[in-house]
Design a protein around this motif. Structure first.
Motif, PDB file in Angstrom:
ATOM      1  N   SER A   1       1.042  -1.583  -0.187  1.00  0.00           N
ATOM      2  CA  SER A   1       0.052  -0.374   0.178  1.00  0.00           C
ATOM      3  C   SER A   1       1.087   0.765  -0.722  1.00  0.00           C
ATOM      4  O   SER A   1       1.627   0.920   0.091  1.00  0.00           O
ATOM      5  CB  SER A   1      -0.714   0.232   1.484  1.00  0.00           C
ATOM      6  OG  SER A   1      -0.157   0.018   2.210  1.00  0.00           O
ATOM      7  N   CYS A   2       0.341   2.465  -0.166  1.00  0.00           N
ATOM      8  CA  CYS A   2       0.678   3.642  -0.515  1.00  0.00           C
ATOM      9  C   CYS A   2       1.341   3.978   1.176  1.00  0.00           C
ATOM     10  O   CYS A   2       0.186   4.313   1.937  1.00  0.00           O
ATOM     11  CB  CYS A   2       0.021   4.704  -1.192  1.00  0.00           C
ATOM     12  SG  CYS A   2       0.683   6.202  -1.500  1.00  0.00           S
ATOM     13  N   PRO A   3       2.766   4.281   1.442  1.00  0.00           N
ATOM     14  CA  PRO A   3       2.855   4.461   2.488  1.00  0.00           C
ATOM     15  C   PRO A   3       3.225   6.612   2.473  1.00  0.00           C
ATOM     16  O   PRO A   3       2.496   6.909   1.034  1.00  0.00           O
ATOM     17  CB  PRO A   3       4.229   4.159   2.645  1.00  0.00           C
ATOM     18  CG  PRO A   3       5.062   4.117   1.297  1.00  0.00           C
ATOM     19  CD  PRO A   3       3.522   3.838   0.752  1.00  0.00           C
ATOM     20  N   SER A   4       3.304   7.300   3.883  1.00  0.00           N
ATOM     21  CA  SER A   4       2.952   8.313   4.399  1.00  0.00           C
ATOM     22  C   SER A   4       4.474   9.145   2.755  1.00  0.00           C
ATOM     23  O   SER A   4       3.541  10.231   3.404  1.00  0.00           O
ATOM     24  CB  SER A   4       3.324   8.592   5.279  1.00  0.00           C
ATOM     25  OG  SER A   4       4.675   8.116   5.945  1.00  0.00           O
ATOM     26  N   PHE A   5       5.073   8.557   2.756  1.00  0.00           N
ATOM     27  CA  PHE A   5       6.192   9.239   2.223  1.00  0.00           C
ATOM     28  C   PHE A   5       5.598   9.386   0.998  1.00  0.00           C
ATOM     29  O   PHE A   5       7.123   9.739  -0.037  1.00  0.00           O
ATOM     30  CB  PHE A   5       7.541   8.820   2.653  1.00  0.00           C
ATOM     31  CG  PHE A   5       7.735   7.118   2.576  1.00  0.00           C
ATOM     32  CD1 PHE A   5       7.764   6.734   1.389  1.00  0.00           C
ATOM     33  CD2 PHE A   5       7.866   6.183   3.727  1.00  0.00           C
ATOM     34  CE1 PHE A   5       8.167   5.468   1.699  1.00  0.00           C
ATOM     35  CE2 PHE A   5       8.148   5.237   3.422  1.00  0.00           C
ATOM     36  CZ  PHE A   5       7.926   4.919   2.374  1.00  0.00           C
ATOM     37  N   VAL A   6       5.068   8.881   0.421  1.00  0.00           N
ATOM     38  CA  VAL A   6       4.668   8.751  -0.927  1.00  0.00           C
ATOM     39  C   VAL A   6       3.691   9.749  -1.622  1.00  0.00           C
ATOM     40  O   VAL A   6       2.582   9.673  -0.635  1.00  0.00           O
ATOM     41  CB  VAL A   6       4.696   7.489  -2.174  1.00  0.00           C
ATOM     42  CG1 VAL A   6       3.466   7.527  -3.081  1.00  0.00           C
ATOM     43  CG2 VAL A   6       5.518   5.889  -1.577  1.00  0.00           C
ATOM     44  N   ASP A   7       3.467  10.434  -2.337  1.00  0.00           N
ATOM     45  CA  ASP A   7       2.717  11.739  -3.330  1.00  0.00           C
ATOM     46  C   ASP A   7       2.118  11.335  -3.953  1.00  0.00           C
ATOM     47  O   ASP A   7       0.985  11.407  -4.092  1.00  0.00           O
ATOM     48  CB  ASP A   7       3.832  13.073  -3.497  1.00  0.00           C
ATOM     49  CG  ASP A   7       4.420  13.240  -2.212  1.00  0.00           C
ATOM     50  OD1 ASP A   7       3.727  13.631  -1.013  1.00  0.00           O
ATOM     51  OD2 ASP A   7       5.568  14.052  -2.530  1.00  0.00           O
ATOM     52  N   PHE A   8       2.521  10.749  -4.741  1.00  0.00           N
ATOM     53  CA  PHE A   8       2.041  10.505  -6.178  1.00  0.00           C
ATOM     54  C   PHE A   8       2.032   9.154  -6.288  1.00  0.00           C
ATOM     55  O   PHE A   8       2.951   8.552  -6.134  1.00  0.00           O
ATOM     56  CB  PHE A   8       2.020  11.208  -7.330  1.00  0.00           C
ATOM     57  CG  PHE A   8       2.095  12.150  -7.185  1.00  0.00           C
ATOM     58  CD1 PHE A   8       0.463  12.893  -7.608  1.00  0.00           C
ATOM     59  CD2 PHE A   8       2.434  13.712  -7.127  1.00  0.00           C
ATOM     60  CE1 PHE A   8       0.526  14.446  -7.392  1.00  0.00           C
ATOM     61  CE2 PHE A   8       2.511  14.482  -6.552  1.00  0.00           C
ATOM     62  CZ  PHE A   8       1.410  15.247  -7.143  1.00  0.00           C
ATOM     63  N   GLU A   9       0.889   8.146  -6.744  1.00  0.00           N
ATOM     64  CA  GLU A   9       0.943   6.884  -7.284  1.00  0.00           C
ATOM     65  C   GLU A   9       1.202   6.101  -8.250  1.00  0.00           C
ATOM     66  O   GLU A   9      -0.140   6.438  -9.235  1.00  0.00           O
ATOM     67  CB  GLU A   9       0.530   5.820  -6.430  1.00  0.00           C
ATOM     68  CG  GLU A   9       0.851   4.846  -6.680  1.00  0.00           C
ATOM     69  CD  GLU A   9       0.348   3.698  -5.342  1.00  0.00           C
ATOM     70  OE1 GLU A   9      -0.002   2.449  -5.473  1.00  0.00           O
ATOM     71  OE2 GLU A   9      -0.098   4.169  -3.969  1.00  0.00           O
ATOM     72  N   THR A  10       1.627   5.211  -9.540  1.00  0.00           N
ATOM     73  CA  THR A  10       1.273   5.029 -10.812  1.00  0.00           C
ATOM     74  C   THR A  10       1.263   3.647 -11.236  1.00  0.00           C
ATOM     75  O   THR A  10       2.549   3.467 -10.721  1.00  0.00           O
ATOM     76  CB  THR A  10       1.441   6.563 -11.881  1.00  0.00           C
ATOM     77  OG1 THR A  10       0.490   5.126 -13.340  1.00  0.00           O
ATOM     78  CG2 THR A  10       2.670   6.391 -11.764  1.00  0.00           C
TER      79      THR A  10
END
Length: 223
Positions: A199-208
């Motif tokens: 899953s997307c952790p807090s230090f990821v601003d964008f995901e693709t």
């Protein structure tokens, strides 16, 4: 341009499984070469060599770092051996070439590989002339991502202000130090083995899962 990206003037990209899809699976070829190198170096069978390879990767950031720490391995010899692979599975990516060309500001490659290998891959993609610089493992003083010194050293070397830079990378753990110094982060969550996150952790601003499509969306030019 997406409002969260208006401040970006430096676009920094990892190489493997970021600028080409993980399904290209160059790492499978490199992985075999790494196992062979360790087997030849230490006189162990393939099973033990692969176990050691993965142990070094997870404990030291790269297999090379582990080999250097434990066995004093010559980095030039190792990199030349493991990157001696065919690149015919890497396809020219016209959409990505176009999307990167439209990005406003500077563009750099930030890789734990070495420059000769990176340049070969970029040439296959059609991106051979798209980047101002390749900041490689030698430029990092052989201390790879995710060590914080790799990021600050890259910024210092090229005069990058981390607060106005975006870093795109498939290995999510390599985004944490980037975020810590103020970079905007983009996780290329494309199923690569090394991503190793659910899953997307807090230090990821964008995901693709598709860099070309993501860049195209935010430059407003590609479908």
């Amino acid at each position: 341009m997406h409002p969260g990206l208006h401040h970006i003037d430096s676009w920094i990209f990892d190489l493997d499984n970021t600028l080409y899809p993980a399904r290209t699976d160059l790492f499978a070829l490199i992985d075999v070469r790494m196992t062979q190198f360790i087997s030849n170096l230490l006189g162990v069978d393939a099973v033990e060599a692969r176990r050691m390879q993965k142990e070094y990767f997870y404990e030291h950031g790269t297999t090379l770092s582990g080999l250097m720490a434990a066995h004093g391995t010559d980095p030039h010899e190792f990199l030349a051996y493991v990157h001696d692979i065919e690149l015919d599975r890497v396809d020219h990516d016209a959409d990505l070439v176009e999307a990167i060309a439209r990005l406003p500001g500077r563009k750099l490659v930030f890789t734990n590989g070495d420059t000769p290998y990176a340049q070969r891959v970029l040439d296959r993609l059609g991106l051979g002339g798209s980047f101002e610089a390749i900041h490689d493992i030698h430029a990092m003083g052989l201390v790879p991502k995710p060590d914080p010194s790799a990021y600050t050293g890259m910024c210092d070397r090229w005069g990058v202000n981390p607060k106005t830079a975006l870093f795109a990378e498939d290995m999510v753990r390599n985004l944490k130090p980037a975020k810590a110094i103020g970079m905007t982060t983009l996780w290329i969550n494309n199923g690569s083995e090394q991503a190793n996150a659910a899953s997307c952790p807090s230090f990821v601003d964008f995901e693709t899962d598709d860099l070309s499509r993501w860049l195209g969306k935010f430059t407003g030019e590609l479908a």
